[in-house]
Design a protein around this motif. Sequence first.
Motif, PDB file in Angstrom:
ATOM      1  N   VAL A  46      38.721  84.112  76.419  1.00 26.56           N
ATOM      2  CA  VAL A  46      39.976  83.388  76.673  1.00 26.56           C
ATOM      3  C   VAL A  46      39.703  81.923  76.998  1.00 26.56           C
ATOM      4  N   GLY A  47      38.728  81.662  77.881  1.00 32.82           N
ATOM      5  CA  GLY A  47      38.412  80.288  78.253  1.00 32.82           C
ATOM      6  C   GLY A  47      37.913  79.462  77.081  1.00 32.82           C
TER       7      GLY A  47
ATOM      8  N   SER B 292      45.640  72.946  81.967  1.00 31.12           N
ATOM      9  CA  SER B 292      45.402  73.633  83.241  1.00 31.12           C
ATOM     10  C   SER B 292      44.618  74.918  83.036  1.00 31.12           C
ATOM     11  N   GLY B 293      44.892  75.624  81.936  1.00 34.60           N
ATOM     12  CA  GLY B 293      44.173  76.865  81.670  1.00 34.60           C
ATOM     13  C   GLY B 293      42.693  76.646  81.438  1.00 34.60           C
ATOM     14  N   VAL B 294      42.353  75.578  80.714  1.00 32.68           N
ATOM     15  CA  VAL B 294      40.941  75.278  80.446  1.00 32.68           C
ATOM     16  C   VAL B 294      40.197  74.993  81.746  1.00 32.68           C
ATOM     17  N   PHE B 295      40.774  74.183  82.621  1.00 32.76           N
ATOM     18  CA  PHE B 295      40.109  73.854  83.883  1.00 32.76           C
ATOM     19  C   PHE B 295      39.938  75.087  84.770  1.00 32.76           C
ATOM     20  N   ALA B 296      40.941  75.960  84.778  1.00 32.68           N
ATOM     21  CA  ALA B 296      40.845  77.180  85.587  1.00 32.68           C
ATOM     22  C   ALA B 296      39.705  78.069  85.109  1.00 32.68           C
ATOM     23  N   HIS B 297      39.584  78.259  83.805  1.00 34.15           N
ATOM     24  CA  HIS B 297      38.507  79.097  83.262  1.00 34.15           C
ATOM     25  C   HIS B 297      37.149  78.409  83.394  1.00 34.15           C
ATOM     26  N   PHE B 298      37.136  77.095  83.293  1.00 34.25           N
ATOM     27  CA  PHE B 298      35.873  76.360  83.414  1.00 34.25           C
ATOM     28  C   PHE B 298      35.294  76.509  84.828  1.00 34.25           C
ATOM     29  N   ARG B 299      36.155  76.479  85.832  1.00 32.25           N
ATOM     30  CA  ARG B 299      35.682  76.650  87.205  1.00 32.25           C
ATOM     31  C   ARG B 299      35.104  78.035  87.437  1.00 32.25           C
ATOM     32  N   ARG B 300      35.589  79.029  86.706  1.00 34.95           N
ATOM     33  CA  ARG B 300      35.084  80.406  86.853  1.00 34.95           C
ATOM     34  C   ARG B 300      33.900  80.690  85.932  1.00 34.95           C
ATOM     35  N   GLY B 301      33.456  79.700  85.189  1.00 41.47           N
ATOM     36  CA  GLY B 301      32.343  79.914  84.271  1.00 41.47           C
ATOM     37  C   GLY B 301      32.718  80.711  83.038  1.00 41.47           C
TER      38      GLY B 301
END
Length: 304
Positions: free
Chosen positions: A216-217, A67-76
């Motif tokens: 972090v991402g 979930s953390g990876v997808f959240a950071h990926f959406r924010r670039g």
Amino acid sequence: MDLYLPIANLSVNALVIVALGLGVGLLSGIFGVGGGFLTTPLLIFYGIPPTVAAASAASQVTGASVSGVFAHFRRGGVDLHMGAVLVVGGVIGSVAGAWLFTVLQASGAIDTVIGILYVVMLGSIGTLMFRESVGAVRVARGARPPTPRKRRHHPLVAMLPLRWRFYRSGLYISPLAPLLLGVFTGILTMLLGIGGGFILVPAMLYILGMGTQTVVGTSLFQTLFTTAVATMAHATTTKAVDIVLAALLLLGSVVGAQLGAQFAQRAKPEYLRLILAVIVLLVALRMLLGLAWRPDEIYTVTLG
């Protein structure tokens, strides 16, 4: 509620394991760390064999990172170019770590090695975190802040050949630096069951010179794939992954991470870092006592 763990070959209270995962997830949400570096020691304290604790913690970190990876990926916030190099290094390190784990397991030294590595790593990381957090608390109370550090990669990184451009991170460095860093964290993931983020993030900031917006991402991206490979390697070579244990931990950590994230929004970050540093040092001290102290009689027989 007792539950039998087939790989660990013992019965545990399922609610205690879920609560342990909840606590680690809570710390993860509050402090912004993966929590894997605390999962393995806490499982060992509870009585889980170190080999099973390390292998199962790696699988739990894999699930918690998605979930953390997808959240950071959406924010670039993920540098895919840098992340790919780190993942390649992590895979190489996991393979090397699997071989090293098997050798140490065959020699009977794996439990001691895991304990020593945790004492050294948690002790050093906790000390650095404590010093940094005390300085942050002093600044918050009105002390003069230190001179800001200029973002630049380490001189040793500048000496490496074959420079590539990592556009998302704004770097022009040799890919050998993140590759070697990935190998190192891959070995640690295999041996200790950690995600490596609490080592990887500072190294990416102060050695590679990456900006905070992608660290972090990208770290979570590498952690996701490296821990997945480490879990597969454990499952096929060491046979130490207990899926029941990992599922219980994941159940608690997912809930705990959400609660911790909500709490962190209302707390002062400098005090949170100080608390985390103290927790890490206490865990390191407890691990050291477990290695250095032994009872006079390991086994006792009581006739009733």
